[in-house]
Design a protein around this motif. Structure first.
Motif, short mmCIF file in Angstrom:
data_model
loop_
_atom_site.label_atom_id
_atom_site.label_comp_id
_atom_site.label_asym_id
_atom_site.label_seq_id
_atom_site.Cartn_x
_atom_site.Cartn_y
_atom_site.Cartn_z
N MET A 1 -37.94 41.66 -23.36
CA MET A 1 -38.31 42.27 -22.10
C MET A 1 -37.31 41.85 -21.02
N ILE A 2 -36.87 42.80 -20.22
CA ILE A 2 -35.90 42.52 -19.16
C ILE A 2 -36.62 41.93 -17.95
N GLN A 3 -36.09 40.80 -17.47
CA GLN A 3 -36.65 40.15 -16.29
C GLN A 3 -36.11 40.85 -15.06
N LEU A 4 -36.99 41.35 -14.22
CA LEU A 4 -36.55 42.02 -13.00
C LEU A 4 -36.20 40.99 -11.94
N VAL A 5 -35.11 41.23 -11.25
CA VAL A 5 -34.71 40.36 -10.16
C VAL A 5 -34.73 41.17 -8.86
N VAL A 6 -34.81 40.47 -7.75
CA VAL A 6 -34.80 41.13 -6.45
C VAL A 6 -33.67 40.54 -5.61
N ALA A 7 -33.27 41.29 -4.59
CA ALA A 7 -32.23 40.79 -3.68
C ALA A 7 -32.68 39.46 -3.10
N GLY A 8 -31.78 38.49 -3.12
CA GLY A 8 -32.09 37.16 -2.62
C GLY A 8 -32.31 36.15 -3.73
N ASP A 9 -32.55 36.62 -4.96
CA ASP A 9 -32.71 35.70 -6.08
C ASP A 9 -31.39 34.99 -6.38
N ILE A 10 -31.48 33.79 -6.87
CA ILE A 10 -30.32 33.08 -7.41
C ILE A 10 -30.46 33.13 -8.92
N VAL A 11 -29.43 33.64 -9.59
CA VAL A 11 -29.46 33.77 -11.05
C VAL A 11 -28.24 33.09 -11.64
N MET A 12 -28.35 32.75 -12.90
CA MET A 12 -27.19 32.24 -13.63
C MET A 12 -26.56 33.42 -14.37
N TYR A 13 -25.24 33.60 -14.17
CA TYR A 13 -24.54 34.76 -14.71
C TYR A 13 -23.07 34.38 -14.90
N LYS A 14 -22.43 34.98 -15.89
CA LYS A 14 -21.01 34.73 -16.13
C LYS A 14 -20.20 35.91 -15.59
N PRO A 15 -19.63 35.77 -14.35
CA PRO A 15 -18.87 36.88 -13.77
C PRO A 15 -17.67 37.25 -14.64
N THR A 16 -17.34 38.55 -14.67
CA THR A 16 -16.24 39.01 -15.51
C THR A 16 -15.06 39.54 -14.70
N ARG A 17 -15.23 39.80 -13.41
CA ARG A 17 -14.14 40.36 -12.61
C ARG A 17 -13.04 39.33 -12.35
N ILE A 18 -11.80 39.78 -12.44
CA ILE A 18 -10.65 38.89 -12.22
C ILE A 18 -10.65 38.35 -10.79
N TYR A 19 -10.96 39.20 -9.77
CA TYR A 19 -11.01 38.72 -8.38
C TYR A 19 -11.95 37.52 -8.26
N LEU A 20 -13.10 37.62 -8.91
CA LEU A 20 -14.08 36.55 -8.80
C LEU A 20 -13.60 35.30 -9.53
N ALA A 21 -12.90 35.47 -10.63
CA ALA A 21 -12.37 34.32 -11.37
C ALA A 21 -11.34 33.58 -10.53
N ILE A 22 -10.40 34.31 -9.96
CA ILE A 22 -9.34 33.68 -9.17
C ILE A 22 -9.92 33.06 -7.90
N SER A 23 -10.88 33.74 -7.28
CA SER A 23 -11.46 33.20 -6.05
C SER A 23 -12.26 31.94 -6.31
N SER A 24 -12.69 31.77 -7.54
CA SER A 24 -13.46 30.58 -7.89
C SER A 24 -12.57 29.43 -8.32
N GLY A 25 -11.26 29.62 -8.24
CA GLY A 25 -10.33 28.55 -8.55
C GLY A 25 -9.80 28.56 -9.97
N SER A 26 -9.96 29.67 -10.69
CA SER A 26 -9.44 29.74 -12.05
C SER A 26 -7.93 29.57 -12.02
N TRP A 27 -7.44 28.64 -12.80
CA TRP A 27 -5.99 28.40 -12.86
C TRP A 27 -5.30 29.49 -13.66
N THR A 28 -6.04 30.11 -14.60
CA THR A 28 -5.44 31.09 -15.48
C THR A 28 -5.66 32.52 -15.01
N GLY A 29 -6.64 32.73 -14.11
CA GLY A 29 -6.99 34.08 -13.70
C GLY A 29 -7.95 34.75 -14.64
#
Length: 171
Positions: free
Chosen positions: A1-29
């Motif tokens: 069953m999919i857990q519904l989230v609402v705006a304002g929730d804090i969730v654990m997630y693995k971002p996949t966008r390169i912009y987000l990786a580099i902005s988070s300090g990724s040395w490799t991008g």
């Protein structure tokens, strides 16, 4: 069953966008190798697919994006200091409220000085990833007023890109 989230929730997630990786300090991008806390900034009312903005801690200055794309965070009720805001326009931190009446979920990391991505609209969570979202529930939340402040800064950054035709830039 999919857990519904609402705006304002804090969730654990693995971002996949390169912009987000580099902005988070990724040395490799490369995208994140592990889940990180992300704020749900919007949920599509028809598909229930959320958009998230990741939180990141200490960012390697020479590898990261200019600070205007990361907004400082204040974890209310924790005593964790607010990190320096290196943007040319000083901003009030985004307040994420910690409610000590709720038990700390085991997947939520310890509090540390952090920033939240505000450089664009964030990342849509792929439908197949919805089941993997872990929500902090009432333990951590971004309230509506703070979401509005974050979205206003995001809109400012987007308008800046449109008016001046510039891309996200490095230091």
């Amino acid at each position: 069953m999919i857990q519904l989230v609402v705006a304002g929730d804090i969730v654990m997630y693995k971002p996949t966008r390169i912009y987000l990786a580099i902005s988070s300090g990724s040395w490799t991008g490369n995208p994140a190798q592990k889940k990180r806390p992300c704020a749900v900034i919007y949920v599509d009312q028809h598909t229930t697919i959320p958009i998230v903005a990741p939180l990141c801690g200490a960012v390697y200055i020479n590898a990261g994006w200019k600070r205007r794309y990361q907004h400082p965070v204040l974890f209310a009720n924790t005593g964790v200091p607010v990190p320096a805001d290196g943007a040319s326009v000083q901003r009030q931190p985004i307040v994420i409220t910690h409610n000590p009446l709720y038990a700390k979920p085991p997947f939520i990391p310890h509090f540390k000085p952090s920033y939240i991505w505000a450089g664009d609209s964030g990342e849509w969570v792929a439908h197949q990833m919805l089941q993997e979202l872990e929500s902090a529930g009432g333990y951590l939340r971004v309230d509506v007023v703070q979401l509005d402040q974050l979205l206003a800064w995001r809109d400012y950054c987007t308008m800046f890109h449109l008016l001046y035709g510039c891309q996200l830039t490095y230091f």
